[in-house]
Enzyme design. Structure first.
Site, mmCIF file in Angstrom:
data_model
loop_
_atom_site.group_PDB
_atom_site.id
_atom_site.type_symbol
_atom_site.label_atom_id
_atom_site.label_comp_id
_atom_site.label_asym_id
_atom_site.label_seq_id
_atom_site.Cartn_x
_atom_site.Cartn_y
_atom_site.Cartn_z
ATOM 1 N N ASN A 1 -28.668 40.087 -12.895
ATOM 2 C CA ASN A 1 -29.076 41.194 -12.039
ATOM 3 C C ASN A 1 -28.367 42.475 -12.465
ATOM 4 O O ASN A 1 -27.409 42.440 -13.248
ATOM 5 C CB ASN A 1 -28.851 40.869 -10.563
ATOM 6 C CG ASN A 1 -27.393 40.745 -10.180
ATOM 7 O OD1 ASN A 1 -26.588 41.657 -10.375
ATOM 8 N ND2 ASN A 1 -27.022 39.598 -9.595
ATOM 9 N N ARG B 1 -20.097 34.679 -14.898
ATOM 10 C CA ARG B 1 -20.826 33.736 -14.072
ATOM 11 C C ARG B 1 -21.535 34.396 -12.893
ATOM 12 O O ARG B 1 -22.702 34.109 -12.623
ATOM 13 C CB ARG B 1 -19.863 32.652 -13.544
ATOM 14 C CG ARG B 1 -19.260 31.778 -14.634
ATOM 15 C CD ARG B 1 -20.315 31.132 -15.503
ATOM 16 N NE ARG B 1 -21.307 30.393 -14.746
ATOM 17 C CZ ARG B 1 -22.506 30.066 -15.212
ATOM 18 N NH1 ARG B 1 -22.888 30.433 -16.419
ATOM 19 N NH2 ARG B 1 -23.352 29.379 -14.455
ATOM 20 N N ARG C 1 -17.171 44.842 -21.264
ATOM 21 C CA ARG C 1 -17.437 44.350 -22.619
ATOM 22 C C ARG C 1 -17.996 45.408 -23.571
ATOM 23 O O ARG C 1 -17.944 45.240 -24.782
ATOM 24 C CB ARG C 1 -18.437 43.200 -22.558
ATOM 25 C CG ARG C 1 -17.973 41.987 -21.773
ATOM 26 C CD ARG C 1 -16.903 41.218 -22.511
ATOM 27 N NE ARG C 1 -16.639 39.931 -21.854
ATOM 28 C CZ ARG C 1 -15.817 39.015 -22.350
ATOM 29 N NH1 ARG C 1 -15.202 39.224 -23.502
ATOM 30 N NH2 ARG C 1 -15.614 37.889 -21.693
ATOM 31 N N ARG D 1 -21.022 17.678 -34.285
ATOM 32 C CA ARG D 1 -20.920 19.119 -34.052
ATOM 33 C C ARG D 1 -19.473 19.598 -34.000
ATOM 34 O O ARG D 1 -19.219 20.807 -34.079
ATOM 35 C CB ARG D 1 -21.631 19.504 -32.760
ATOM 36 C CG ARG D 1 -20.950 19.004 -31.493
ATOM 37 C CD ARG D 1 -21.623 19.498 -30.242
ATOM 38 N NE ARG D 1 -20.976 18.960 -29.053
ATOM 39 C CZ ARG D 1 -21.176 19.417 -27.828
ATOM 40 N NH1 ARG D 1 -22.010 20.422 -27.636
ATOM 41 N NH2 ARG D 1 -20.568 18.869 -26.792
ATOM 42 N N GLN E 1 -28.804 27.676 -23.137
ATOM 43 C CA GLN E 1 -28.455 27.834 -24.545
ATOM 44 C C GLN E 1 -28.919 26.646 -25.378
ATOM 45 O O GLN E 1 -28.994 25.506 -24.888
ATOM 46 C CB GLN E 1 -26.934 27.992 -24.695
ATOM 47 C CG GLN E 1 -26.480 28.303 -26.118
ATOM 48 C CD GLN E 1 -25.015 28.678 -26.182
ATOM 49 O OE1 GLN E 1 -24.309 28.667 -25.177
ATOM 50 N NE2 GLN E 1 -24.541 29.039 -27.362
ATOM 51 N N LEU E 2 -29.226 26.917 -26.637
ATOM 52 C CA LEU E 2 -29.561 25.867 -27.594
ATOM 53 C C LEU E 2 -28.469 24.808 -27.603
ATOM 54 O O LEU E 2 -27.284 25.114 -27.756
ATOM 55 C CB LEU E 2 -29.706 26.473 -28.989
ATOM 56 C CG LEU E 2 -29.918 25.491 -30.145
ATOM 57 C CD1 LEU E 2 -31.283 24.818 -30.017
ATOM 58 C CD2 LEU E 2 -29.789 26.206 -31.482
ATOM 59 N N SER E 3 -28.863 23.546 -27.411
ATOM 60 C CA SER E 3 -27.895 22.456 -27.319
ATOM 61 C C SER E 3 -27.635 21.836 -28.687
ATOM 62 O O SER E 3 -28.568 21.391 -29.362
ATOM 63 C CB SER E 3 -28.409 21.377 -26.359
ATOM 64 O OG SER E 3 -27.576 20.245 -26.395
ATOM 65 N N GLN E 4 -26.379 21.786 -29.076
ATOM 66 C CA GLN E 4 -26.011 21.116 -30.321
ATOM 67 C C GLN E 4 -25.972 19.603 -30.152
ATOM 68 O O GLN E 4 -25.845 18.873 -31.133
ATOM 69 C CB GLN E 4 -24.651 21.621 -30.811
ATOM 70 C CG GLN E 4 -24.677 23.044 -31.311
ATOM 71 C CD GLN E 4 -23.326 23.485 -31.841
ATOM 72 O OE1 GLN E 4 -22.277 23.129 -31.312
ATOM 73 N NE2 GLN E 4 -23.336 24.283 -32.893
#
Length: 250
Positions: free
Chosen positions: A188, A99, A199, A172, A106-109
């Site tokens: 940033n 965060r 990660r 969904r 993001q693509l919304s389901q």
């Protein structure tokens, strides 16, 4: 394979020269991209280390010293915006936990019909006898369940925008974490460095490591001094990982 599109890169205008002229200061910068020069300029503003007070370091040396000293707040002034596609919901569930210094769209389901959504087969699954077939059956079953739920709920008389949103929200719930998605990310340089650190070398998450490499490649091209303490390695299966060198040399 994940795909990365760079939507926006750091820029550095000539306004710094107007400011320096007003202050009767001169900045003798050596090397550096727009992103790297902006980081150096922000760092020098903290001490007004221009002109006679300026050290003779090249840009890469100056930034390396900032990183060695842990003075990474000035790296927050440069950011990139990426579009990631061909990634799974499983991946983005982990990604959005970052965060501080990150923004996501993001693509919304809930609003997008996922009846024909693709599912991404996890890497290495085909090395396990019969596993791919089990996966494909699960994908087909979840997709069919989604379509059936959507069809039943869509027959309801209320077809308002919020009603359709509720219908897709219910449908969904049967989709797999392997469902393909798209996400826009703005981050940033300091946040990206933290992402690469925690990660980039997770042996058990190939998708995360592949995305880390794509982002690392962009920064190596645009602002190599900002990630000079990271290196790319290969695991025995040929997949990449990004590893941080714990101490930059002077």
């Amino acid at each position: 394979m994940p795909k990365l599109f760079v939507l926006a890169r750091p820029s550095f205008t000539d306004e710094f020269a107007t400011f320096l002229a007003e202050e009767n200061e001169v900045w003798r910068f050596a090397g550096g991209s727009a992103a790297e020069r902006l980081v150096e300029f922000a760092g020098r503003i903290c001490y007004m280390s221009f002109g006679r007070r300026q050290s003779p370091k090249r840009n890469s040396e100056y930034i390396g010293n900032l990183i060695r000293q842990g003075h990474e707040s000035v790296l927050e002034h440069v950011s990139w915006t990426f579009l990631l596609s061909d990634v799974t919901r499983s991946f983005t569930h982990q990604l959005v936990r970052h965060r501080a210094g990150f923004s996501f769209s993001q693509l919304s389901q809930q609003y997008h019909d996922e009846s024909d959504a693709r599912s991404i087969v996890p890497e290495g699954l085909d090395d396990i006898p019969g596993a791919t077939e089990v996966f494909e059956r699960a994908v087909n079953a979840s997709r069919e369940a989604y379509r059936q739920i959507l069809a039943k709920l869509a027959s309801e008389p209320d077809q308002s925008k919020e009603s359709l949103r509720a219908i897709r929200s219910a449908a969904r719930s049967v989709l797999l974490n392997a469902t393909e998605t798209k996400i826009v990310i703005t981050a940033n340089a300091r946040a990206i460095r933290h992402f690469l650190d925690v990660r980039g070398a997770i042996d058990g998450d190939v998708e995360m490591r592949r995305v880390a490499k794509l982002i690392y490649d962009v920064l190596i091209e645009d602002a190599p001094a900002l990630v000079a303490d990271f290196v790319e390695e290969k695991l025995s299966d040929g997949t990449p990982r990004i590893v941080k060198i714990r101490q930059l040399t002077s």
